[in-house]
Design a protein around this motif. Structure first.
Motif, mmCIF file in Angstrom:
data_model
loop_
_atom_site.group_PDB
_atom_site.id
_atom_site.type_symbol
_atom_site.label_atom_id
_atom_site.label_comp_id
_atom_site.label_asym_id
_atom_site.label_seq_id
_atom_site.Cartn_x
_atom_site.Cartn_y
_atom_site.Cartn_z
ATOM 1 N N TYR A 77 -4.289 -4.445 2.550
ATOM 2 C CA TYR A 77 -4.754 -3.544 3.603
ATOM 3 C C TYR A 77 -5.297 -4.361 4.769
ATOM 4 O O TYR A 77 -5.715 -5.509 4.607
ATOM 5 N N ASN A 80 0.851 -1.184 0.000
ATOM 6 C CA ASN A 80 0.000 0.000 0.000
ATOM 7 C C ASN A 80 0.891 1.240 0.000
ATOM 8 O O ASN A 80 2.111 1.167 0.209
ATOM 9 N N LYS A 103 -8.025 0.980 4.000
ATOM 10 C CA LYS A 103 -8.325 1.576 2.698
ATOM 11 C C LYS A 103 -9.769 2.071 2.685
ATOM 12 O O LYS A 103 -10.691 1.336 3.054
ATOM 13 N N ASN A 127 -12.293 2.956 0.104
ATOM 14 C CA ASN A 127 -12.514 2.768 -1.332
ATOM 15 C C ASN A 127 -13.687 3.626 -1.796
ATOM 16 O O ASN A 127 -14.836 3.384 -1.413
ATOM 17 N N VAL A 166 -10.919 -2.732 4.605
ATOM 18 C CA VAL A 166 -11.397 -1.886 3.507
ATOM 19 C C VAL A 166 -12.786 -1.359 3.840
ATOM 20 O O VAL A 166 -13.658 -2.108 4.290
ATOM 21 N N GLU A 176 -6.019 5.287 4.074
ATOM 22 C CA GLU A 176 -5.515 5.510 2.716
ATOM 23 C C GLU A 176 -6.692 5.471 1.744
ATOM 24 O O GLU A 176 -7.405 4.463 1.658
#
Length: 641
Positions: free
Chosen positions: A254, A4, A158, A160, A257, A193
């Motif tokens: 990750y 990542n 993460k 998304n 998520v 992230e």
């Protein structure tokens, strides 16, 4: 398995420790920033280290918090910071140039670099692909002295993003949705992230709003990739040579998520008194409002204010509403003044404030008694606005501007506007208010006013530690509770003896006197103790009052680090139910304290009640030595000899 983005950058900066989630690692810091409410203390600490020049690639001192000059104190602090910056090789952003995070993003940010800032909203720079972390002033001073910064290698979550935001739905609504799901303590030990197809629709200012307010999750930081949108921003700033592409591997791994469909988001607000108390504008309803404040490091970009100007154009602020607007930087102010947007804002009846933090940090514009205030800021903690009875809601610029017209909290989708000219090919770039440091610092004399007092130092850890539980508090105690920040107190940020008299004053105004009369003692608290600002004053004031240890159910990251830096033992109940057994003013005793701190587990005797309970002291090996030495500055001096 691919990497990542977070671990790609960290890998290039680790100087000690194994880069594995949960492990303590030390990382090289490329850049630092300070602001004036934390900067004076940071530079006093830097001076005490005896270095001649900072060892970072670039360090910047900003003046943006203490802007009201009712007495000499703020002006003296500004002069001290400017001369210290000149002497030690630090760039100096003058008063009026803008808010540290906005100006840093515009003129100093660099994808792939690490940034440590003495402000909890330093993660704003994660919007361009930096690992940007907020910390206490001492940690920033140590980074300027060339020392590595120690953190726990984070879990990486993460977020998304799919789809595209509907018109009048803002990036502020994205981070409010994350806060709704994750809460103000859900991000401790984590980095968020952002990725997904939805990124291609989000500009750098929109991304920066999200990473800025990611601080409210308690996260170590938040980050976006550096991509085509980032390049557009750097080109517009005339800094394309400092851009580089940074993306995670296609098969990046990750820890978790989170999926957010941007198509489904609607305008939201954080209700009083917490950033995670989130609901939709429609559900909250059309409550009458008294004040609207637009600005802060969260929402004061050119893009934000262009949207506000176009909503307000040809309309008037409701007669019962005070609308105040503070652009984030001189660049933003000049841009909107030259293109006519500022005229539209002024014509509406809005009041224009200077390019500074202003009401977000309690510098003016406190709401009236029992007032409802809509703010595009990042925090709505109890009392932070300066009015204890006020109800503060955190909203997007779109919601704020529309509601200022209607006089009630209004879903902006009811008054849609087709926005134009939100981005430009080239910003006005004038860095004349950023002062380069002297080539020969030896010739510079640092100037300090009479309000600047030495910072308090602790003593070495004793083998027996005892005292009364001079204060017991509940969950989610913020640094605003511990060390209030307002126009009356901010000028004394460099005067800990004076400030300490107001420690916990919004909760228990008798606490300072009680602590003093009992020779200090212990503080007992609940979950997420110390959330909010990076201000080390929330540790230094208790230190001055003789606090030896803090026993809670859980800590916020930065405040725990600041307690350690001050030599105050941070303890967590092994059994949270023991919290209920302790009353304020119980006599507590820790025997064999040095060995117990080294072991990581302490048995505390409640002499008053006649029982014992265990607490966990989670410290790295170096943290243990810092506590034993009575604080990080003592430890640094000791190990330097």
């Amino acid at each position: 398995m691919g990497e990542n983005l977070v671990y790609k950058i960290l890998k290039k900066h680790v100087v000690d420790g194994e880069l594995k989630a949960g492990n303590t690692i030390s990382i090289k810091i490329d850049n630092t920033l300070t602001q004036d409410s934390t900067g004076t203390m940071a530079y006093l600490q830097l001076e005490a280290m005896g270095i001649k020049k900072v060892k970072t690639e670039k360090s910047v001192a900003f003046i943006d918090h203490n802007m009201l000059q009712q007495g000499f104190e703020n002006a003296d602090d500004h002069r001290y910071i400017q001369t210290a910056a000149d002497k030690y090789g630090i760039y100096f952003s003058r008063p009026g140039n803008g808010i540290c995070h906005q100006v840093y993003l515009e003129r100093f940010s660099k994808p792939g670099n690490t940034l440590l800032g003495s402000d909890s909203h330093t993660p704003t720079a994660g919007g361009v692909g930096m690992i940007a972390i907020g910390a206490g002033g001492l940690d920033v001073a140590l980074a300027m002295a060339g020392k590595a910064y120690s953190i726990k290698a984070p879990e990486v979550v993460k977020v998304n993003l799919v789809g595209k935001l509907n018109n009048m739905v803002a990036s502020k609504d994205i981070i409010l949705e994350v806060l709704r799901r994750e809460t103000v303590k859900g991000g401790v030990g984590k980095v968020y992230e952002y990725g997904g197809e939805g990124l291609k629709y989000l500009s750098v200012p929109q991304r920066a709003t999200i990473t800025n307010m990611g601080a409210e999750l308690g996260a170590t930081t938040s980050i976006f990739p550096s991509d085509e949108k980032t390049l557009e921003f750097f080109k517009a700033q005339g800094r394309e040579d400092e851009w580089m592409e940074l993306k995670p591997d296609a098969d990046a791994v990750y820890d978790r998520v989170i999926d957010i469909n941007l198509d489904e988001l609607v305008p939201m607000a954080a209700k009083p008194h917490s950033p995670d108390n989130v609901d939709t504008i429609k559900n909250i309803g059309k409550i009458k409002i008294n004040q609207v404040a637009i600005g802060s490091c969260t929402n004061s970009s050119y893009e934000d204010l262009m949207k506000v100007a176009q909503i307000l154009k040809g309309k008037k602020v409701h007669k019962d509403v005070s609308l105040v607007i503070a652009p984030g930087s001189r660049q933003v102010m000049e841009m909107i003044s030259r293109n006519g947007a500022l005229a539209d804002i002024i014509s509406s009846g809005a009041r224009i404030l200077e390019n500074s933090c202003g009401p977000c940090i309690g510098m003016g514009q406190s709401p009236g008694t029992d007032a409802v205030s809509l703010r595009t800021f990042n925090r709505n903690f109890y009392g932070r606005s300066g009015t204890l009875s006020a109800k503060v809601y955190l909203v997007s610029p779109e919601t704020a501007a529309v509601s200022a017209i209607t006089g009630v909290l209004t879903d902006p989708m009811e008054m849609p506007v087709d926005f134009e000219n939100l981005s430009v090919d080239r910003f006005i770039t004038d860095d004349s208010m950023i002062i380069k440091p002297a080539e020969d610092g030896d010739k510079v004399e640092v100037e300090r006013g009479p309000n600047i007092k030495p910072f308090p130092l602790n003593t070495e850890l004793a083998d027996s530690v005892s005292g009364k539980a001079v204060l017991k508090v509940g969950d989610n105690i913020t640094t605003d509770h511990i060390m209030p920040s307002n126009a009356k107190l901010l000028p004394y940020r460099s005067n800990i003896p004076y400030l300490s008299g107001f420690c916990f004053s919004t909760i228990d105004e008798d606490f300072p006197k009680r602590a003093e009369e009992n020779g200090g003692g212990f503080i007992v608290g609940g979950d997420n103790y110390g959330q909010g600002s990076s201000r080390e004053h929330a540790a230094l004031a208790p230190l001055y009052l003789g606090i030896k240890g803090v026993i809670v159910k859980s800590f916020a990251r930065i405040h725990k680090a600041n307690l350690i830096n001050s030599g105050i033992i941070p303890m967590v109940f092994e059994n949270p139910d023991d919290y209920d057994r302790i009353d304020q003013m119980d006599e507590l005793v820790i025997d064999d304290a040095i060995n117990k701190v080294e072991s990581g587990k302490i048995t505390v005797k409640d002499v008053t009640k006649g029982f014992e309970f265990d607490v966990i002291v989670e410290l790295s090996d170096s943290d243990v030595e810092v506590i034993k030495a009575g604080g990080k500055l003592n430890y640094t001096k000791k190990t330097a000899n």
